[in-house]
Structures are given as structure tokens and as C-alpha cells.
Design a protein around this motif. Structure first.
Motif, mmCIF file in Angstrom:
data_model
loop_
_atom_site.group_PDB
_atom_site.id
_atom_site.type_symbol
_atom_site.label_atom_id
_atom_site.label_comp_id
_atom_site.label_asym_id
_atom_site.label_seq_id
_atom_site.Cartn_x
_atom_site.Cartn_y
_atom_site.Cartn_z
ATOM 1 N N LEU A 57 -29.469 -34.737 1.021
ATOM 2 C CA LEU A 57 -28.602 -33.659 0.534
ATOM 3 C C LEU A 57 -29.095 -32.307 1.036
ATOM 4 O O LEU A 57 -28.308 -31.457 1.468
ATOM 5 C CB LEU A 57 -28.578 -33.666 -0.991
ATOM 6 C CG LEU A 57 -27.753 -34.778 -1.617
ATOM 7 C CD1 LEU A 57 -27.964 -34.800 -3.106
ATOM 8 C CD2 LEU A 57 -26.286 -34.577 -1.293
ATOM 9 N N VAL A 58 -30.428 -32.134 0.975
ATOM 10 C CA VAL A 58 -30.998 -30.868 1.458
ATOM 11 C C VAL A 58 -30.666 -30.681 2.932
ATOM 12 O O VAL A 58 -30.287 -29.584 3.381
ATOM 13 C CB VAL A 58 -32.528 -30.864 1.233
ATOM 14 C CG1 VAL A 58 -33.151 -29.674 1.927
ATOM 15 C CG2 VAL A 58 -32.836 -30.827 -0.251
ATOM 16 N N ASP B 18 -25.306 -24.669 5.952
ATOM 17 C CA ASP B 18 -25.695 -23.261 6.003
ATOM 18 C C ASP B 18 -25.741 -22.764 7.438
ATOM 19 O O ASP B 18 -25.199 -21.701 7.778
ATOM 20 C CB ASP B 18 -27.068 -23.084 5.340
ATOM 21 C CG ASP B 18 -26.928 -22.970 3.833
ATOM 22 O OD1 ASP B 18 -25.781 -22.838 3.370
ATOM 23 O OD2 ASP B 18 -27.954 -23.025 3.137
ATOM 24 N N ALA B 19 -26.422 -23.559 8.283
ATOM 25 C CA ALA B 19 -26.554 -23.144 9.679
ATOM 26 C C ALA B 19 -25.184 -23.042 10.333
ATOM 27 O O ALA B 19 -24.887 -22.085 11.066
ATOM 28 C CB ALA B 19 -27.427 -24.151 10.443
ATOM 29 N N ARG C 275 -23.504 -19.778 11.877
ATOM 30 C CA ARG C 275 -23.077 -19.757 13.274
ATOM 31 C C ARG C 275 -21.621 -19.303 13.378
ATOM 32 O O ARG C 275 -21.271 -18.439 14.185
ATOM 33 C CB ARG C 275 -23.229 -21.162 13.873
ATOM 34 C CG ARG C 275 -23.275 -21.196 15.397
ATOM 35 C CD ARG C 275 -23.390 -22.631 15.872
ATOM 36 N NE ARG C 275 -22.273 -23.441 15.399
ATOM 37 C CZ ARG C 275 -21.034 -23.335 15.864
ATOM 38 N NH1 ARG C 275 -20.757 -22.475 16.793
ATOM 39 N NH2 ARG C 275 -20.080 -24.113 15.375
ATOM 40 N N LEU C 276 -20.784 -19.890 12.512
ATOM 41 C CA LEU C 276 -19.361 -19.548 12.559
ATOM 42 C C LEU C 276 -19.138 -18.083 12.201
ATOM 43 O O LEU C 276 -18.281 -17.410 12.792
ATOM 44 C CB LEU C 276 -18.580 -20.452 11.600
ATOM 45 C CG LEU C 276 -18.453 -21.892 12.076
ATOM 46 C CD1 LEU C 276 -17.769 -22.743 11.022
ATOM 47 C CD2 LEU C 276 -17.672 -21.955 13.372
#
Lengths: 247, 110
Positions: free
Chosen positions: A63-64, A71-72, A76-77
Motif C-alpha cells: 500500500l505504501v 504521489d510521484a 509529475r502530472l
């Protein structure tokens, strides 16, 4: 099921299978049935669980990891979004300034085209016909007429098929003819000038002016003020060879 | 026959009851199911060999499932849960394949 090599063993297996498939209420059969029920239940439950496709079956570290990836991805988006927005703003402002520059350039080109005589022009002005039955009018007299029109604020002038601009020259040709920019013009001289019609008319009628001089030389003239005069004569633009703009 | 009926009944029951897997069992249920499948394959093989024993089946069924789940649990505690569950699944898969091959040989002599 039976082979030539070992018919006994193959048929024995089938016999055993057939016996097992026969419904008999033995302890072994019941036990196997119960276990199979448990297995079927477990398998079906698990299949349904997978079908839900949620995160509840993931371990904590997974899950982490998923969270980190999300998140990454989001960062990025977002960065991409910012870049694209900046790009869009830049293009938009570019376009605006380019449009403004293009409009200014168009306007400038128009003004300069009229001044340099490279564009046809129209507007209020006067039409002037100068007749010269005795062929007494010289280049100097015609040039004086041009100067008088300019003094009166004429913005565009043509004589016959010649557009009169700053670089236009008048000279006396053979047989008391007049050359304008190197080509011969014949009387009657048809002038067109764009400017304030009443000012032009008044200026032409001034005593001691150009028209008075023409009359003295035996010529005659007709002036008519017009709300719309079209000057279609144009002049080819010769780019300066030596002069460049001083920054 | 009763075993087949039981299997079908279990599937129907599992679909019908919409039972939710308890959270603590979620990582272990799939492994346990695969282990039980292995036990079932072994039981069929024993049946065709004529040495089927319901007591052995029961013990192997539950011990397989328990040991598999326990291994995964220990792996989880050690922080290698996903790797260890993969390892267990690989071993169980191999065993199921070899049992299936054995069954096939006995039934079809091939």
C-alpha cells in the motif's frame, strides 16, 4: 483407457475412479465431500474478493508503495500541467504581441505606401485640368504647381499616369515637352490631389500662384473639388542602396 | 460423487453468501486455497492408486493450507511476505502439476 502394454493398470485406475464416483454414503466419501465444500467455498470467496479489486487485500508495504507511486505520478502530472500552462501563456502573449506588431506593420505599410506612392489612394481632394494650347508650360511651372499642392497639404498627387512623390522630378524634354520621372507627359495635364478640397482649391486660386502663372503663359485650368478622388497611379519602390536607418 | 457435489455446493455457497473475507485472512486465503487444491490433486492421485485414505486426505488438506498460510504469515512478519508467498505458490504449482501428470499417466497411460 486400455493400452496393449498394461491394460490391467489403466483399467484399474478407471475402475477405482468409477467406484469413487458412485454415490455411496461412506465415511471417506462424506469427508472428501465436506473438504471439497470447504475448498469450493474458499475458492469462490477468494475469486469474489479479487473481483472487487480494491486495496484491502494488499499488504502494508504494498500500500505504501502504491501511495508513493501515486504521489510521484501526481507530482509529475502537476509539473507537466504547470509547464504546459506556462507554454500556453507564453504562446498566447506571443500571439497577442505578434498580432499587435502585425497590425502596426500593416498600418505603417499603408501610410508609407501612400507617402511613397506604391499604393493606390483615395479620399477627398481636387481634380485639376491644365490645358496648354501653346505648349508654353515648362517643367518649372508644373513643378511649381506640385509645390503649391504640397503647401496646401496634398497627401497624394498624380499627374496623368505618373504618381508624384518626394523623389519625382520634372524636366524639360525636346519639342517643349515635359518629362516626369523620365517619361513624357502631354497636355492637357490631368492632376489629381488628395487633401482638404477647400484648402487645395483656395491655394490654387491664390493670386500670383501657379495657376496665375499658367494663365500668364496662355494656359487655362479647371479645378473641381471632389468628396472622393481615386489616385490609381502607383510608383515602383526602389529600395535605398546606400542609406540605412539610423538606430 | 459426493466430493464433486460438495465442490459445486461450496462454490455456489461462496457466491451466494457474499461472505467477506476477514481482514487478517486476506493475504492468506489465496495461498490456503492453492494448498488445498494441491491436497485435492494428491487425493485424486491416491484414489487412482488405490491407496486413498480419508484420514490422510483430511490431515494433508488442513496441514497444507495451514503450513502455506503460516509460511506467508512468517514472511509477512519478516518483511518478505510477497516474495515468500510467491515461493509457496511456485512450489504448490509444481506439486499440482506433478500430481496432475501422475493422474494423467494413470488414466491415459500417457
Amino acid at each position: 483407457m486400455s493400452s496393449t502394454r498394461a491394460p490391467a493398470e489403466g483399467s484399474a485406475a478407471w475402475r477405482r475412479l468409477g467406484r469413487a464416483l458412485r454415490p455411496r454414503l461412506s465415511k471417506a466419501q462424506l469427508t472428501a465431500g465436506l473438504l471439497c465444500l470447504v475448498l469450493g467455498f474458499g475458492a469462490a470467496t477468494q475469486v469474489r474478493q479479487v473481483g472487487k479489486a480494491d486495496f484491502s487485500k494488499l499488504r502494508q508495504d504494498e500500500l505504501v508503495e502504491v501511495l508513493d507511486q501515486l504521489d510521484a505520478e501526481a507530482a509529475r502530472l502537476e509539473a507537466e500541467n504547470r509547464d504546459l500552462e506556462r507554454e500556453r501563456d507564453r504562446l498566447e502573449s506571443d500571439q497577442t504581441s505578434q498580432q499587435a506588431a502585425a497590425a502596426a506593420a500593416r498600418e505603417r505599410a499603408q501610410v508609407q505606401g501612400i507617402l511613397a506612392g506604391t499604393l493606390p489612394a483615395e479620399g477627398p481632394g481636387v481634380a485639376l485640368t491644365v490645358r496648354d494650347p501653346d505648349r508654353k508650360l515648362t517643367a518649372a511651372v508644373l513643378y511649381m504647381l506640385v509645390e503649391e499642392l504640397r503647401n496646401a497639404g496634398a497627401e497624394a498627387i498624380s499627374l496623368g499616369s505618373a504618381r508624384v512623390v518626394a523623389a519625382t522630378y520634372f524636366e524639360d524634354g525636346e519639342d517643349s515637352s515635359v518629362m516626369v520621372d523620365g517619361s513624357r507627359v502631354q497636355p492637357p495635364y490631368e492632376w489629381l490631389a488628395i487633401g482638404d478640397p477647400s484648402t487645395l482649391e483656395t491655394a490654387l486660386g491664390i493670386p500670383g500662384g501657379a495657376l496665375a502663372a499658367i494663365r500668364t503663359l496662355g494656359g487655362s485650368s479647371t479645378v473641381s473639388a471632389n468628396d472622393s478622388v481615386s489616385i490609381t497611379a502607383i510608383r515602383a519602390l526602389i529600395p535605398p542602396r546606400y542609406a540605412t536607418a539610423l538606430e | 460423487m459426493i466430493a464433486l457435489l460438495g465442490l459445486i455446493a461450496g462454490v455456489v455457497l461462496g457466491m451466494a453468501t457474499q461472505a467477506d473475507v476477514p481482514a487478517f485472512l486476506v493475504p492468506y486465503l489465496p495461498i490456503a486455497v492453492v494448498a488445498a487444491l494441491d491436497a485435492l490433486a494428491g487425493a485424486v492421485r491416491a484414489l487412482l492408486d488405490g491407496i486413498f485414505d480419508d484420514r490422510v486426505f483430511v490431515v494433508s488438506f488442513f496441514s497444507n493450507a495451514l503450513v502455506a498460510a503460516l509460511l506467508v504469515f512468517i514472511g509477512d512478519q519478516l518483511g518478505v511476505g510477497s516474495q515468500l508467498s510467491t515461493a509457496v505458490l511456485v512450489v504448490l504449482g509444481i506439486r499440482i502439476f506433478s500430481n496432475a501428470a501422475s493422474i494423467r499417466r494413470k488414466l491415459f497411460r500417457a
